[in-house]
Design a protein around this motif. Structure first.
Motif, mmCIF file in Angstrom:
data_model
loop_
_atom_site.group_PDB
_atom_site.id
_atom_site.type_symbol
_atom_site.label_atom_id
_atom_site.label_comp_id
_atom_site.label_asym_id
_atom_site.label_seq_id
_atom_site.Cartn_x
_atom_site.Cartn_y
_atom_site.Cartn_z
ATOM 1 N N PRO A 12 0.805 -1.228 0.000
ATOM 2 C CA PRO A 12 0.000 0.000 0.000
ATOM 3 C C PRO A 12 0.832 1.269 0.000
ATOM 4 C CG PRO A 12 0.097 -0.923 2.220
ATOM 5 C CD PRO A 12 0.870 -1.865 1.328
ATOM 6 N N THR A 13 2.157 1.142 0.026
ATOM 7 C CA THR A 13 3.015 2.329 0.083
ATOM 8 C C THR A 13 2.837 3.162 -1.180
ATOM 9 O OG1 THR A 13 4.635 1.048 1.339
ATOM 10 C CG2 THR A 13 5.369 3.143 0.424
ATOM 11 N N PRO A 14 2.573 4.460 -1.067
ATOM 12 C CA PRO A 14 2.427 5.296 -2.270
ATOM 13 C C PRO A 14 3.751 5.395 -3.023
ATOM 14 C CG PRO A 14 2.454 6.647 -0.284
ATOM 15 C CD PRO A 14 2.396 5.226 0.176
ATOM 16 N N ALA A 15 3.660 5.693 -4.309
ATOM 17 C CA ALA A 15 4.861 5.735 -5.149
ATOM 18 C C ALA A 15 4.788 6.929 -6.092
ATOM 19 C CB ALA A 15 5.009 4.443 -5.940
ATOM 20 N N LEU A 16 5.960 7.482 -6.381
ATOM 21 C CA LEU A 16 6.102 8.553 -7.369
ATOM 22 C C LEU A 16 6.908 7.994 -8.535
ATOM 23 C CD1 LEU A 16 5.972 11.507 -8.357
ATOM 24 C CD2 LEU A 16 8.059 11.937 -7.036
ATOM 25 N N ASN A 17 6.295 7.933 -9.712
ATOM 26 C CA ASN A 17 6.970 7.449 -10.911
ATOM 27 C C ASN A 17 7.473 8.636 -11.724
ATOM 28 O OD1 ASN A 17 6.402 4.708 -10.326
ATOM 29 N ND2 ASN A 17 4.342 4.949 -11.153
ATOM 30 N N VAL A 18 8.754 8.598 -12.047
ATOM 31 C CA VAL A 18 9.416 9.740 -12.672
ATOM 32 C C VAL A 18 9.980 9.321 -14.021
ATOM 33 C CG1 VAL A 18 11.328 11.376 -12.474
ATOM 34 C CG2 VAL A 18 9.982 10.798 -10.459
ATOM 35 N N LEU A 61 12.159 5.357 -10.952
ATOM 36 C CA LEU A 61 12.577 6.012 -12.188
ATOM 37 C C LEU A 61 12.180 5.102 -13.348
ATOM 38 C CD1 LEU A 61 14.069 8.536 -13.211
ATOM 39 C CD2 LEU A 61 16.157 7.177 -13.233
ATOM 40 N N VAL A 62 11.113 5.468 -14.037
ATOM 41 C CA VAL A 62 10.577 4.625 -15.107
ATOM 42 C C VAL A 62 11.470 4.668 -16.335
ATOM 43 C CG1 VAL A 62 8.592 4.246 -16.623
ATOM 44 C CG2 VAL A 62 8.235 4.933 -14.253
ATOM 45 N N HIS A 63 11.915 5.861 -16.711
ATOM 46 C CA HIS A 63 12.720 6.011 -17.932
ATOM 47 C C HIS A 63 13.513 7.309 -17.824
ATOM 48 C CE1 HIS A 63 13.919 5.925 -22.111
ATOM 49 N NE2 HIS A 63 13.344 7.095 -22.319
ATOM 50 N N TYR A 64 14.684 7.322 -18.462
ATOM 51 C CA TYR A 64 15.477 8.544 -18.538
ATOM 52 C C TYR A 64 16.255 8.535 -19.851
ATOM 53 C CZ TYR A 64 19.320 5.535 -17.008
ATOM 54 O OH TYR A 64 20.234 4.518 -16.906
ATOM 55 N N GLY A 65 16.634 9.712 -20.301
ATOM 56 C CA GLY A 65 17.375 9.790 -21.556
ATOM 57 C C GLY A 65 17.729 11.217 -21.889
ATOM 58 N N VAL A 66 18.502 11.350 -22.966
ATOM 59 C CA VAL A 66 18.934 12.655 -23.455
ATOM 60 C C VAL A 66 18.066 13.025 -24.651
ATOM 61 C CG1 VAL A 66 20.851 13.950 -24.460
ATOM 62 C CG2 VAL A 66 21.285 12.293 -22.640
ATOM 63 N N GLY A 67 17.598 14.273 -24.677
ATOM 64 C CA GLY A 67 16.774 14.742 -25.785
ATOM 65 C C GLY A 67 15.445 15.279 -25.304
ATOM 66 N N SER A 68 14.669 15.787 -26.234
ATOM 67 C CA SER A 68 13.374 16.370 -25.888
ATOM 68 C C SER A 68 12.352 15.282 -25.580
ATOM 69 C CB SER A 68 12.877 17.247 -27.050
ATOM 70 O OG SER A 68 12.777 16.476 -28.228
ATOM 71 N N VAL A 69 11.234 15.703 -25.030
ATOM 72 C CA VAL A 69 10.167 14.771 -24.649
ATOM 73 C C VAL A 69 9.523 14.215 -25.911
ATOM 74 C CG1 VAL A 69 8.022 14.513 -23.372
ATOM 75 C CG2 VAL A 69 9.784 16.055 -22.531
ATOM 76 N N SER A 70 9.355 12.898 -25.951
ATOM 77 C CA SER A 70 8.799 12.232 -27.131
ATOM 78 C C SER A 70 7.426 11.639 -26.817
ATOM 79 C CB SER A 70 9.748 11.132 -27.614
ATOM 80 O OG SER A 70 9.864 10.117 -26.631
ATOM 81 N N THR A 108 6.682 8.505 -26.929
ATOM 82 C CA THR A 108 6.884 7.319 -26.093
ATOM 83 C C THR A 108 6.940 7.687 -24.616
ATOM 84 O OG1 THR A 108 8.133 6.324 -27.900
ATOM 85 C CG2 THR A 108 8.361 5.312 -25.731
ATOM 86 N N ASP A 109 7.586 8.815 -24.310
ATOM 87 C CA ASP A 109 7.655 9.259 -22.909
ATOM 88 C C ASP A 109 6.258 9.541 -22.361
ATOM 89 O OD1 ASP A 109 10.439 9.136 -23.075
ATOM 90 O OD2 ASP A 109 10.568 11.196 -23.809
ATOM 91 N N VAL A 110 5.414 10.152 -23.176
ATOM 92 C CA VAL A 110 4.047 10.458 -22.735
ATOM 93 C C VAL A 110 3.264 9.164 -22.511
ATOM 94 C CG1 VAL A 110 1.895 11.601 -23.373
ATOM 95 C CG2 VAL A 110 4.082 12.689 -23.887
ATOM 96 N N GLU A 111 3.434 8.193 -23.398
ATOM 97 C CA GLU A 111 2.724 6.917 -23.242
ATOM 98 C C GLU A 111 3.178 6.193 -21.977
ATOM 99 O OE1 GLU A 111 3.504 4.846 -26.823
ATOM 100 O OE2 GLU A 111 2.121 6.044 -28.046
ATOM 101 N N LEU A 112 4.482 6.214 -21.710
ATOM 102 C CA LEU A 112 4.983 5.586 -20.483
ATOM 103 C C LEU A 112 4.433 6.280 -19.244
ATOM 104 C CD1 LEU A 112 8.737 4.892 -21.326
ATOM 105 C CD2 LEU A 112 6.987 3.205 -20.842
ATOM 106 N N GLY A 162 2.891 8.594 -14.119
ATOM 107 C CA GLY A 162 4.081 9.298 -13.659
ATOM 108 C C GLY A 162 4.115 10.741 -14.117
ATOM 109 N N ILE A 163 5.197 11.406 -13.746
ATOM 110 C CA ILE A 163 5.429 12.809 -14.089
ATOM 111 C C ILE A 163 6.678 12.881 -14.946
ATOM 112 C CG2 ILE A 163 5.914 15.108 -13.172
ATOM 113 C CD1 ILE A 163 4.452 14.330 -10.651
#
Length: 729
Positions: free
Chosen positions: A515-521, A550-559, A561-565, A571-572
């Motif tokens: 039940p612990t809350p989580a922040l997905n980034v 941390l769901v995903h990280y990378g170099v470059g602008s927001v794509s 795929t990032d929005v779908e994830l 997540g945020i």
């Protein structure tokens, strides 16, 4: 035997007889069959003798007799074989082998097998029953190989064919830097100078003053968050390559890389602040890299400047400056007002001449990656400093597990360069993947060679990861076996009493019921170095109230795929120093995904803290409303019982009938509960104010009071929690 002969005489007689038999003859036949049975002869007859035993035997009886069949069989004569007799006639039988295990492989030759068994070829020929004629014979049938090894009392284990030239393969496939050049081959090159120091001590302002630019005005929050590399031509005509490293605590990895690719370190210390935490860290890094240090005491124009105190702090930090009898130059300057900059540049040029900085401009290119980034128009770019050779357009380069064919070369101002000599920084365009900062860049002959090198290095990394995974698997297996054998031992000790199961079998894939809350980034950054710094900051989170994934990280602008994830994981998206396409913004808005833009690292971390605080559950907090002191206990008649009542005086705050109460005696809580009655004089009231006497009766009538007891009136409030996470800055 007479009866036996009589039976064979009787058989044709019965078949040819047309008259009927007497019962006496039938009785003789029954006796004959008993005799045959005991003499191990098998006799069957399908005639009902009870119907024959009658006074009159008709024609139907004769037909039944004529259909009777009598025969014998040798099967009944056989006796069962003993266990020893059964084993004698087996054609091929091997004993169960429990000998040593030998490692063999597919298509092993007889000669290789002899080396594995540490025997000669004659031994191999013997165990294979002289069917192998030559040492070069390849044994391709594994079953045939197993039979031969079993004859020798051994077991086999199939392994991969070991290569005798493993080191040679590594040398052939990988690429390495050349041996150091001789002194005669070295040519003069610009020295690489790294500017280091604490945050906001004026490092970028100093570089702006030296190259007559205004980079500091373009930086967000007034702090450097990238490692910059550029060449500066001084007023004296000398050329120096400068590296501007961040001074913020989050960028220690960048400072370390800057220290290890430099020739001289300029340590900037503010005269008003003195030696700070990142100043000490920069000194340590420069010493680890064994690089000479030149101190620039900045901000001497500040009203709070104290050069003497700063020099003393440097001595205490281990920097022996010339003014106090050491060998390190410390030059007081003002980067903002450009005071004494000529003294600093002269000291730099002199230090470079003493070091005799040089490089070999011939042969394949060798460089080091300073920073890498993803540009929406140019693609994958990286900033390098050439250390050896001359870099030109069309060169094939390899850095770590990335390679490129150089498409374009740019300087720090974006101008196209035809060739780059050692000691100069350059931005290289044309990478297939982003190389990691700090990687060594090496030139190879062809793209095929580059792909082979990258594949070999990737395979090597995968093999190392497999070894790490194998260690973890072995640990888990050992833990499982330990539990299993402990349970087995317990089961055997119980004897005939069965060990009860703990419950239903657990699912193979456990459900996430936490039940612990989580922040997905999801994190996107402009350059690899800054991304590394933000990841290191987020990696320090270790609180239990809320998880951060941390769901995903990378170099470059927001794509897209990032929005779908972000939509899937709720997540945020944090975009650090990058822009976002309007179409992506619309897609995120329709999907209910938040995209937050930041360009200062500590502001991003503060927002992550705030998001964690929102997810933390509220906690119960006791808020003291009032306090009363017991003066005397009274007893009142209620029905047939006498119940205790505390005669009190409110000494602090207000007493409320609906609130909770604690009874404290000798600093110990003896009861927690609610009131059943609160009276002032003879009236039932809801509140009692300060310095007012009253009578209090608890719901629990068994609690008695003593003069001097304290009664605390409090109420439960739900309060928002805040995280105790400290990223270190």
């Amino acid at each position: 035997m007479a009866l036996y002969k009589r039976f064979f005489e009787l058989t044709p007689f019965l078949k040819s007889m047309e008259l009927h038999y007497t019962c006496h003859r039938i009785w003789k036949m029954q006796k004959l069959m008993v005799l045959l049975k005991h003499s191990q002869l098998f006799c069957t007859y399908s005639y009902p003798f009870n119907s024959i035993c009658s006074n009159v035997i008709n024609v139907g009886t004769y037909r039944q007799l004529s259909a009777a069949k009598f025969h014998t069989s040798s099967v009944i004569w056989k006796r069962r074989k003993t266990g020893e007799e059964k084993k004698v006639n087996r054609i091929l039988e091997y004993p169960k082998v429990k000998g040593e295990v030998v490692e063999v492989w597919n298509n092993i030759t007889a000669e290789e097998l002899a080396k594995v068994l540490k025997k000669d070829f004659n031994y191999i020929r013997d165990i294979f029953l002289d069917e192998i004629k030559s040492p070069k014979t390849v044994i391709s049938d594994l079953k045939y190989l197993q039979q031969g090894l079993r004859r020798s009392g051994r077991r086999m284990k199939i392994i991969a064919n070991p290569s005798n030239n493993k080191e040679q393969i590594i040398v052939d496939k990988d690429v390495f830097p050349r041996p150091p050049a001789s002194k005669s081959e070295l040519k003069s090159r610009p020295p690489v100078v790294t500017v280091m120091g604490h945050v906001d001590h004026g490092k970028t302002t100093l570089l702006d003053a030296l190259r007559h630019s205004s980079v500091v005005e373009q930086e967000f929050g007034g702090i450097t968050q990238h490692i910059g590399a550029f060449s500066v031509t001084l007023d004296s005509g000398a050329k120096i390559t400068f590296l501007d490293t961040p001074g913020h605590a989050a960028f220690s990895a960048m400072r370390a890389r800057g220290a290890f690719v430099t020739d001289i370190v300029v340590l900037v210390v503010a005269a008003d602040d003195g030696v700070m935490e990142q100043t000490l860290e920069s000194i340590r890094m420069a010493r680890e890299a064994k690089v000479p240090i030149l101190v620039a005491i900045n901000k001497i124009d500040s009203p709070k400047a104290d050069v003497g105190r700063t020099e003393q702090m440097l001595v205490e930090a281990g920097i022996q400056i010339e003014k106090l009898g050491g060998d390190v130059q410390a030059i007081p300057i003002s980067a903002l007002k450009k005071q004494n900059l000529n003294l600093l540049t002269e000291a730099l040029v002199l230090q470079a001449e003493l070091l005799e900085v040089g490089a070999d401009p011939s042969g394949p290119v060798e460089a080091v990656v300073v920073e890498s980034r993803l540009d929406s128009n140019k693609g994958k770019l990286c900033t390098c400093i050439v250390q050896r050779g001359i870099l030109t357009k069309g060169n094939i380069l390899v850095a770590g597990t990335a390679f490129c064919k150089v498409r374009n070369l740019h300087d720090a101002e974006g101008k196209v360069m035809k060739e780059v000599f050692p000691g100069y920084p350059v931005e290289i365009e044309g990478w297939k993947d982003l190389p990691a900062p700090g990687e060594l860049v090496l030139q190879v002959e062809t793209e095929k060679r580059a792909r082979d090198v990258v594949k070999f290095r990737q395979d090597k990394l995968d093999a190392e990861k497999l070894e790490e995974d194998a260690v973890m698997i072995a640990e888990k297996r050992a833990h499982h076996e330990k539990e299993y054998y402990e349970r087995l031992k317990l089961k055997r000790s119980l004897g005939r009493y069965k060990l009860k199961n703990d419950g239903p079998r657990k699912p193979e894939i456990p459900k996430d019921d936490d039940p612990t809350p989580a922040l997905n980034v999801i994190l996107k950054s402009d350059v690899d170095g800054t991304l590394e710094a933000v990841l290191n900051a987020l990696d320090t989170y270790d609180q239990d109230g809320c998880k951060m994934d941390l769901v995903h990280y990378g170099v470059g602008s927001v794509s897209e795929t990032d929005v779908e994830l972000a939509q899937i994981f709720k997540g945020i998206i944090y975009a650090f120093n990058v822009n976002c396409n309007p179409n992506i913004m619309d897609l995120a808005e329709n999907a209910g995904v938040q995209i937050k833009f930041y360009n200062v690292i500590y502001k991003l971390v503060d927002d992550v803290k705030e998001e964690i605080n929102k997810r933390l559950p509220e906690k119960e907090v006791e808020e003291v409303v009032g306090e009363a002191t017991v003066l005397q206990q009274f007893e009142v008649n209620q029905g047939k019982k006498k119940n205790p009542v505390a005669g009190c005086r409110c000494v602090k705050g207000t007493l409320r009938k609906s609130a909770m109460y604690k009874v404290i005696r000798n600093n110990s809580i003896i009861h927690i509960g609610q009131l059943s009655s609160m009276r002032h004089l003879k009236d039932e009231v809801d509140t009692i104010k300060t310095n007012t006497e009253c009578g209090l009766q608890l719901l629990d009538k068994t609690i008695t009071f003593e003069p001097g007891d304290s009664i605390i009136c409090y109420q439960i409030k739900m309060e928002r929690q805040t995280t105790m996470w400290d990223p270190g800055f």
